[in-house]
Design a protein around this motif. Structure first.
Motif, PDB file in Angstrom:
ATOM      1  N   TYR A  69       0.818  -1.227   0.000  1.00 39.76           N
ATOM      2  CA  TYR A  69       0.000   0.000   0.000  1.00 39.76           C
ATOM      3  C   TYR A  69       0.843   1.264   0.000  1.00 39.76           C
ATOM      4  CZ  TYR A  69       0.063   1.925   4.833  1.00 39.76           C
ATOM      5  OH  TYR A  69       0.409   2.549   6.013  1.00 39.76           O
ATOM      6  N   ASP A  73       5.971   2.997   5.316  1.00 38.53           N
ATOM      7  CA  ASP A  73       5.243   2.505   6.486  1.00 38.53           C
ATOM      8  C   ASP A  73       6.217   1.572   7.195  1.00 38.53           C
ATOM      9  OD1 ASP A  73       2.078   1.526   7.459  1.00 38.53           O
ATOM     10  OD2 ASP A  73       3.767   0.188   7.855  1.00 38.53           O
ATOM     11  N   PHE A  75       6.092  -0.749   9.565  1.00 35.65           N
ATOM     12  CA  PHE A  75       5.801  -2.177   9.683  1.00 35.65           C
ATOM     13  C   PHE A  75       5.817  -2.861   8.317  1.00 35.65           C
ATOM     14  CE2 PHE A  75       2.543  -5.529   9.457  1.00 35.65           C
ATOM     15  CZ  PHE A  75       3.158  -6.469  10.262  1.00 35.65           C
ATOM     16  N   MET A  76       5.187  -2.223   7.327  1.00 33.87           N
ATOM     17  CA  MET A  76       5.129  -2.854   6.004  1.00 33.87           C
ATOM     18  C   MET A  76       6.501  -2.902   5.335  1.00 33.87           C
ATOM     19  SD  MET A  76       2.174  -4.133   5.756  1.00 33.87           S
ATOM     20  CE  MET A  76       2.635  -4.942   4.216  1.00 33.87           C
ATOM     21  N   ASN A 149      -2.532  -8.088   5.174  1.00 29.81           N
ATOM     22  CA  ASN A 149      -2.539  -6.920   6.058  1.00 29.81           C
ATOM     23  C   ASN A 149      -3.876  -6.191   6.212  1.00 29.81           C
ATOM     24  OD1 ASN A 149      -1.665  -3.621   6.070  1.00 29.81           O
ATOM     25  ND2 ASN A 149      -0.921  -4.871   7.755  1.00 29.81           N
ATOM     26  N   ARG A 150      -4.709  -6.153   5.189  1.00 30.68           N
ATOM     27  CA  ARG A 150      -5.995  -5.451   5.321  1.00 30.68           C
ATOM     28  C   ARG A 150      -7.102  -6.420   4.927  1.00 30.68           C
ATOM     29  NH1 ARG A 150      -4.448   0.760   3.762  1.00 30.68           N
ATOM     30  NH2 ARG A 150      -3.030   0.915   5.501  1.00 30.68           N
ATOM     31  N   ASP A 209      -7.723  -3.346  11.409  1.00 29.67           N
ATOM     32  CA  ASP A 209      -6.759  -3.402  12.522  1.00 29.67           C
ATOM     33  C   ASP A 209      -6.971  -2.199  13.437  1.00 29.67           C
ATOM     34  OD1 ASP A 209      -5.698  -5.619  11.352  1.00 29.67           O
ATOM     35  OD2 ASP A 209      -3.729  -4.761  10.911  1.00 29.67           O
ATOM     36  N   ARG A 213      -8.393  -2.825  17.181  1.00 31.98           N
ATOM     37  CA  ARG A 213      -7.450  -2.519  18.271  1.00 31.98           C
ATOM     38  C   ARG A 213      -8.037  -1.448  19.181  1.00 31.98           C
ATOM     39  NH1 ARG A 213      -2.024  -2.559  14.469  1.00 31.98           N
ATOM     40  NH2 ARG A 213      -2.139  -4.799  14.056  1.00 31.98           N
ATOM     41  N   TRP A 238      -1.262   5.743  11.339  1.00 30.93           N
ATOM     42  CA  TRP A 238      -0.126   4.817  11.501  1.00 30.93           C
ATOM     43  C   TRP A 238       1.213   5.560  11.492  1.00 30.93           C
ATOM     44  CZ3 TRP A 238      -2.507   0.606  12.911  1.00 30.93           C
ATOM     45  CH2 TRP A 238      -3.624   0.117  12.227  1.00 30.93           C
ATOM     46  N   ASN A 264      -2.421   2.545  18.171  1.00 27.90           N
ATOM     47  CA  ASN A 264      -2.738   1.369  17.362  1.00 27.90           C
ATOM     48  C   ASN A 264      -1.490   0.731  16.748  1.00 27.90           C
ATOM     49  OD1 ASN A 264      -6.022   2.161  15.830  1.00 27.90           O
ATOM     50  ND2 ASN A 264      -5.489   1.507  17.904  1.00 27.90           N
ATOM     51  N   ASN A 265      -0.377   1.461  16.688  1.00 26.87           N
ATOM     52  CA  ASN A 265       0.876   0.811  16.255  1.00 26.87           C
ATOM     53  C   ASN A 265       2.082   1.452  16.936  1.00 26.87           C
ATOM     54  OD1 ASN A 265       1.445   3.147  14.793  1.00 26.87           O
ATOM     55  ND2 ASN A 265       1.837   2.100  12.857  1.00 26.87           N
ATOM     56  N   ASP A 293       3.171  -4.024  17.104  1.00 27.67           N
ATOM     57  CA  ASP A 293       4.067  -4.358  15.980  1.00 27.67           C
ATOM     58  C   ASP A 293       5.357  -4.998  16.479  1.00 27.67           C
ATOM     59  OD1 ASP A 293       2.465  -3.586  13.847  1.00 27.67           O
ATOM     60  OD2 ASP A 293       3.367  -1.601  13.663  1.00 27.67           O
ATOM     61  N   ASN A 313       3.529  -8.095  16.017  1.00 24.18           N
ATOM     62  CA  ASN A 313       2.774  -8.294  14.780  1.00 24.18           C
ATOM     63  C   ASN A 313       3.805  -8.963  13.876  1.00 24.18           C
ATOM     64  OD1 ASN A 313       0.916  -8.062  12.710  1.00 24.18           O
ATOM     65  ND2 ASN A 313       1.045  -5.828  12.542  1.00 24.18           N
TER      66      ASN A 313
HETATM   67  C1  BGC Z   1       0.358  -2.380  11.494  1.00 29.51           C
HETATM   68  C2  BGC Z   1       0.690  -0.945  11.246  1.00 29.51           C
HETATM   69  C3  BGC Z   1       0.701  -0.676   9.776  1.00 29.51           C
HETATM   70  C4  BGC Z   1      -0.603  -1.112   9.144  1.00 29.51           C
HETATM   71  C5  BGC Z   1      -0.605  -0.919   7.652  1.00 29.51           C
HETATM   72  C6  BGC Z   1      -0.941  -2.739  10.796  1.00 29.51           C
HETATM   73  O1  BGC Z   1      -1.191  -4.105  10.974  1.00 29.51           O
HETATM   74  O2  BGC Z   1       0.227  -2.615  12.873  1.00 29.51           O
HETATM   75  O3  BGC Z   1       1.934  -0.600  11.787  1.00 29.51           O
HETATM   76  O4  BGC Z   1       0.901   0.709   9.563  1.00 29.51           O
HETATM   77  O5  BGC Z   1      -0.811  -2.471   9.418  1.00 29.51           O
HETATM   78  O6  BGC Z   1      -1.824  -1.323   7.097  1.00 29.51           O
END
Ligand code: BGC
Length: 359
Positions: A69, A73, A75-76, A149-150, A209, A213, A238, A264-265, A293, A313
């Motif tokens: 996406y 980011d 985490f990604m 992820n989504r 998420d 959360r 995020w 949330n993160n 995360d 995560n």
């Molecule tokens: C993570 C976030 C990340 C997001 C992106 C979540 O699962 O915890 O850190 O920004 O996914 O969609």
């Protein structure tokens, strides 16, 4: 270390599933008339092919398109690097593209991959609301696809039987955040006024998420009979800078009233920590701070006592499972409705175990 542990967790998960002591995963898919294979159905929430017995699919020869996406980011970034390493390690030709958080751009990227004739796609949608369109496109092109992820709804995914989602049970991460607060000496009620006053720094609220959360972190407190007071809830998308700005404004506005900062993160939590320190507050003494995360930066802060805790995560575990599922699809596995979500477990991270997850 984190990688080893994550992979071990993925194996434990598979074993747990096989042994029937976790969410059930279908047994090794058996060939069906007509050439496809369909995993047997199961009543549990987490389903998919058996990751521990991957058939010898076209490994080593396939071309894979990966849509993320946005590259920017935290985490990604870990997740996409793991995906690339695993896929290339197995001999696939991989192209990873940056959607820049722009769904129209990502739609074009998906179309380009299809025109180029990729064997499979791994897609982290820019917008969950675009799932129907994405699923329609990959179905029409007959390209096996793993969404990551989504998470779309089971109903949306049921439109295409060569599609599976790999992610985590978002509610679990929220519950773990709430438990981290419940495990503190005063269960979050630092000033002893009988309620836990918190601010919530949310991700992109379009994302499940972020929704779950937000809901389940607080629910863990109320389920334990704790009274709560929400001083503020704001979307931080995020993003570390947004986390810092929101916390800074709230600390100026609510001061000592804030006992808990839920993020949330981790990236937003790191930003919030900067604001907390600038305001002269001290985590675990006069304020609590939790994220999700287990980014390396957050693990360090947990170990230093500057974050109360976080939740792993498991990027490497999810990337491993996404590739496993992709190979199952490539070998002809198809999925029935309600069997298209595969979950990798979250892990609660405290100062006691944080060092186990450092990459
Ligand atoms: C993570 C976030 C990340 C997001 C992106 C979540 O699962 O915890 O850190 O920004 O996914 O969609």
């Amino acid at each position: 270390m984190k990688k080893t542990l994550a992979l071990a967790l993925a194996v434990v998960m598979s074993l747990g599933l096989m042994a029937g002591c976790g969410p059930k995963e279908p047994a090794n898919p058996s060939p069906q008339p007509g050439g496809s294979t369909t995993p047997p159905s199961s009543a549990s929430q987490s389903k998919g092919g058996d990751a521990s017995s991957i058939p010898e699919a076209p490994a080593g020869g396939g071309t894979i398109g990966v849509c993320i996406y946005k590259f920017d980011d935290a985490f990604m970034t870990t997740y996409r690097n793991a995906l690339q390493e695993i896929l290339e390690g197995k001999g696939y030709k991989v192209t990873v593209v940056d959607g820049n958080n722009d769904q129209a751009k990502q739609n074009e990227q998906i179309n380009t991959f299809i025109t180029q004739g990729v064997d499979a796609l791994i897609i982290n949608p820019c917008m969950t609301s675009a799932a129907d369109q994405i699923i329609k496109t990959v179905k029409e092109a007959n390209v096996p696809t793993v969404l990551i992820n989504r998470e779309p709804t089971a109903d949306q995914m049921s439109a295409y039987d060569k599609l599976v989602y790999v992610g985590c049970d978002a509610a679990q991460s929220g519950t773990f955040q709430g438990e981290l607060i419940l495990e503190t000496a005063n269960k979050g009620d630092i000033n002893g006024d009988g309620k836990v006053s918190y601010i919530m720094i949310q991700g992109d609220p379009e994302n499940i998420d972020a929704k779950l959360r937000t809901e389940y972190s607080v629910k863990a407190l109320t389920d334990a009979g704790i009274q709560v007071e929400e001083l503020d809830l704001q979307r931080g998308d995020w993003d570390r800078n947004r986390g810092q700005e929101i916390a800074q404004n709230d600390l100026a506005k609510f001061g000592d009233q804030i006992e808990v900062v839920f993020c949330n993160n981790d990236d937003m939590a790191i930003g919030a920590l900067q604001a907390i320190q600038a305001a002269g507050r001290k985590v675990n003494e006069d304020i609590y701070l939790v994220g999700v995360d287990a980014l390396d930066a957050a693990l360090n802060e947990v170990m230093n006592g500057n974050m109360t805790g976080t939740v792993l995560n498991d990027a490497v575990g999810q990337a491993t499972e996404a590739v496993n599922q992709m190979e199952l699809l490539l070998s002809g596995t198809t999925y029935g409705a309600g069997e298209q979500s595969v979950y990798v477990p979250y892990v609660k991270v405290t100062p006691d175990n944080a060092k186990d997850f450092v990459g």
